[in-house]
Design a protein around this motif. Structure first.
Motif, mmCIF file in Angstrom:
data_model
loop_
_atom_site.group_PDB
_atom_site.id
_atom_site.type_symbol
_atom_site.label_atom_id
_atom_site.label_comp_id
_atom_site.label_asym_id
_atom_site.label_seq_id
_atom_site.Cartn_x
_atom_site.Cartn_y
_atom_site.Cartn_z
ATOM 1 N N UNK A 122 -2.683 -2.427 -7.864
ATOM 2 C CA UNK A 122 -2.185 -1.029 -8.166
ATOM 3 C C UNK A 122 -1.343 -0.853 -9.467
ATOM 4 N N UNK A 125 0.625 -1.323 -0.251
ATOM 5 C CA UNK A 125 -0.118 0.069 0.134
ATOM 6 C C UNK A 125 0.859 1.301 -0.066
ATOM 7 N N UNK A 175 -1.638 -6.934 -3.974
ATOM 8 C CA UNK A 175 -1.812 -5.401 -3.965
ATOM 9 C C UNK A 175 -1.135 -4.894 -5.090
ATOM 10 N N UNK A 216 2.251 1.736 -3.344
ATOM 11 C CA UNK A 216 1.342 2.298 -4.278
ATOM 12 C C UNK A 216 1.125 3.571 -4.077
ATOM 13 N N UNK A 217 0.941 4.200 -2.961
ATOM 14 C CA UNK A 217 0.849 5.716 -2.597
ATOM 15 C C UNK A 217 2.016 6.644 -2.923
#
Lengths: 290, 120, 276
Positions: free
Chosen positions: B83, B57, B79, B60-61
């Motif tokens: 993404x 995560x 994930x 991805x951010x």
């Protein structure tokens, strides 16, 4: 610096006794006990503890008794039946949390209209750095209902590696956790060699396959040794064949020998005695090539 | 295009961390601007469970389009896939060597064949 | 009467005690294998399961039409089962404990709970023994809900033996809760003693009466016995350290069948526990 991780899948295969022997045979190793569910290595290596650190993981809820109005909102929302009601000595009805049942989700904290539920990191145990007759030992102890985790294994292993790097130790020996879950993965990733200690039983055979699929995935060279092989020689042969097919290297067999337990009694690794199985264990150590 | 590397340091000369979920930091390199930023992964590294998921995560951010690491577990892979981040495995010692290898097209994008492991 | 068989670490003979005890009992008994990650009581009985039941837990499902990607659910989840990076969150049901927090905090009411399978409960019959075993699906880490489902099969007023997972963590506590008596299996060795002490702490904390079975008796020393007498814990049975027992186990056979001279020993354990 190289790193040998010893795992077994199933418990009770003699993994810790054999790990202790390697710790004695190795040249200046750092030893890490990541089998914190049943941390027994210290019973043989007699560590002198140098430093201790608290280990926290997850959360736990706690209701501030004095401010609780016993409205029951927390109880209604808790899915784990962790909220109980009691009457205090002062005759006041309050809710309280059973710490063993609480899974630390935080739902009660959110629904409490009075905001009287604390949510703190859960103290799960401690980890320690010690001196032993074969070198530094990093180990840990867990409290009741606390679970071993990838975090704890990583912490213990990292510290062992740090010591090895700082003081130029050529080898880290890791007593790995049982099973094939997250803690095991945390104990083997990035290591030089994994040694699987198994036994010739129906459950030993079953668990070995799962363990080897793990080492294959992480592309770590796997070696296998059947302990107590002469309990069931046919099954030993079958297990070794399967292990070879799964890409593992066989590094010898260890005979059924009660001396392993006898050595444990006097806080010695079996290689520190003149037991019959010592030549088997020394042979396995040679085959490993550390 | 941005590319994320797992590392224990804050420089291009720092080691490439073989772990993904419990990597200390992510070095995110911008190939167009030739600049990089370093993102601390301490919070995820300390997670009792799900370190890989949350680390993915974080990557991805960060806006990364690709990730270079030693290994990556099945959940984290899912994930990254969702993404749209490409995953490359490398065992070179440092971030800069991994970056060179990437630039020279020497890294092969990881397939999905063995990501649905059955051990977690 | 429900009796749980537990031990501080694996490989001490927990399953051996459970299956042989069940076999020696002359009347109807339920044998519950609560070691749902590695169930192996079935290896000692060749019966095919006659009933299978799916077990589910509630896990979140996001309605993409309603979700605006705010990420509140991921922020709330302590189990890292939800990850959000500005789009509809990604959910990992295998990490979910089913607390319901995400559904509660979602400002758009975009999360519903759906049943997700975590494993099976299988029932088989061998003579007077009804074996009920939980089998966690591969890739699932949530043992306690499945253990509770296995225990949901307990018959009121009947006799049951529960084979617990090893250790002192949550799945063990889920197994032991509300049982009438716990048998702790250990070995008379330093490792055995250390792990027994942890198990005793755990059973005392839950508050269930218990006793100890010493397996491989004769292999070590009397420190386990000393500990038990200091702590006023009953030693219920000593199983001798006999290589033939290890061989019997390795082949998946019952001691009371293959080595009849041990029948009396397990009969004695029955008298001190279930038939008490």
């Amino acid at each position: 610096m190289r790193e040998l991780v010893i795992i077994s899948g199933k418990g009770g295969t003699g993994k810790t006794s054999i790990t202790a022997s390697f710790a004695i045979l190795a040249n200046r190793p750092v030893v890490a006990d990541c089998d914190v569910d049943a941390a027994d290595l210290h019973l043989i290596l007699s560590p002198a503890i140098k430093s201790r650190y608290a280990f926290q993981a997850g959360y736990e809820a706690g209701i501030r008794e004095k401010e609780c109005i016993a409205c029951g909102a927390c109880m209604a929302h808790c899915r784990f039946d962790a909220v109980r009601v009691t009457i205090t000595d002062a005759g006041k009805k309050i809710c309280f949390i059973d710490p063993i049942a609480c899974e630390g989700c935080g739902v009660c904290v959110r629904v409490c209209p009075e905001h009287v539920i604390d949510f703190s990191e859960r103290l799960c145990g401690e980890w320690m750095v010690s001196d032993t007759r074969c070198g530094p030992l990093v180990h840990a102890r867990l409290g009741v209902a606390a679970e071993n985790s990838g975090k704890l294994v990583s912490t213990v292993r990292q510290e062992a590696r740090r010591i090895a790097k700082d003081d130029n130790h050529p080898l880290v020996i890791v007593d790995g956790p049982p099973g094939i879950g997250c803690p095991v993965i945390a104990s083997i990733t990035g290591s030089s060699t994994v040694l699987v200690i198994t036994e010739p039983t129906v459950s030993g055979e079953h668990d070995l396959e799962r363990v080897l699929s793990l080492t294959r995935h992480f592309q770590i060279p796997a070696t296998v040794c059947v302990n107590k092989w002469d309990i069931n020689p046919e099954m030993t042969v079958r297990i070794e064949d399967k292990a070879r097919q799964a890409g593992a290297r066989i590094v010898g067999r260890i005979r059924y020998d009660r001396s392993i337990t006898k050595a444990q009694m006097i806080k010695k690794a079996v290689v520190e005695t003149d037991a019959p199985c010592v030549e088997d264990i020394k042979n396995v150590w040679m085959q490993l090539g550390f | 295009m941005k590319i994320a590397f797992t590392t224990s340091g804050s420089e291009l000369t720092a080691p490439l961390d073989q772990r993904f979920g419990r990597a200390f930091k992510f070095l995110v390199y911008d190939l167009e601007k030739d600049t990089f930023e370093v993102i601390d992964n301490k919070q995820n590294l300390d997670a009792a469970q799900g370190a890989g998921i949350q680390s993915a995560g974080t990557v991805a951010r960060s806006g990364a389009d690709a990730l270079v690491s030693g290994h990556c577990g099945p959940k984290a892979f899912r994930v990254l896939l969702a993404a749209g981040i490409k995953v490359f495995y490398s065992d070179v010692p440092t971030v800069s060597e991994a970056l060179d290898a990437y630039r020279q097209g020497k890294l092969i994008e990881s397939g999905t064949a063995d990501v649905e492991g059955h051990w977690e | 009467m429900n009796i749980a068989v537990a031990s501080g670490k694996g490989g001490t003979g927990k399953t051996t005690v459970s299956v042989n005890l069940a076999r020696m009992l002359g009347s109807k008994v339920q044998l519950l294998d609560c070691d749902v990650e590695e169930p192996n009581a079935h290896l000692f009985f060749q019966a095919e399961p006659k009933e299978k039941m799916e077990v589910t837990i509630p896990v979140p499902q996001v309605d993409e039409g309603l979700c605006d990607g705010c990420g509140e659910c991921a922020k709330f989840c302590r189990y890292h089962a939800i990850v959000s990076f500005g789009t509809t969150p990604l959910i990992f049901p295998e990490m979910c404990h089913g607390c319901g927090g995400c559904t509660m905090v979602c400002p758009k009411k975009a999360i519903r709970e759906m049943d997700k399978r975590i494993g099976m409960v299988e029932t088989s019959q061998t003579g007077h023994i009804t074996l009920i075993q939980g089998r966690l699906d591969v890739g699932v880490a949530m043992a306690p809900p499945l253990i509770r489902a296995v225990k949901g099969c307990l018959q009121e007023g009947g006799t049951a033996i529960l084979d617990a997972p090893p250790g002192t963590s949550c799945p063990v506590i889920a197994t032991l809760r509300n049982t009438d008596f716990v048998i702790l299996v250990t070995e008379p060795t330093p490792f055995g003693l250390n792990d027994l002490q942890l198990a005793v702490d755990m059973v005392r904390e839950i508050g269930i009466p218990f006793g100890v079975v010493v397996n491989r008796f004769g292999v070590g020393d009397n420190r386990v016995h000393q500990f038990c007498s200091e702590q006023q814990i009953n030693v219920l049975l000593e199983i001798p350290d006999d290589r033939r027992i290890a061989e019997t186990y390795s082949r998946g056979e019952l001691i009371v069948d293959s080595l009849p001279e041990y029948r009396q020993l397990f009969k004695g354990l029955l008298d001190r526990t279930i038939n008490r």
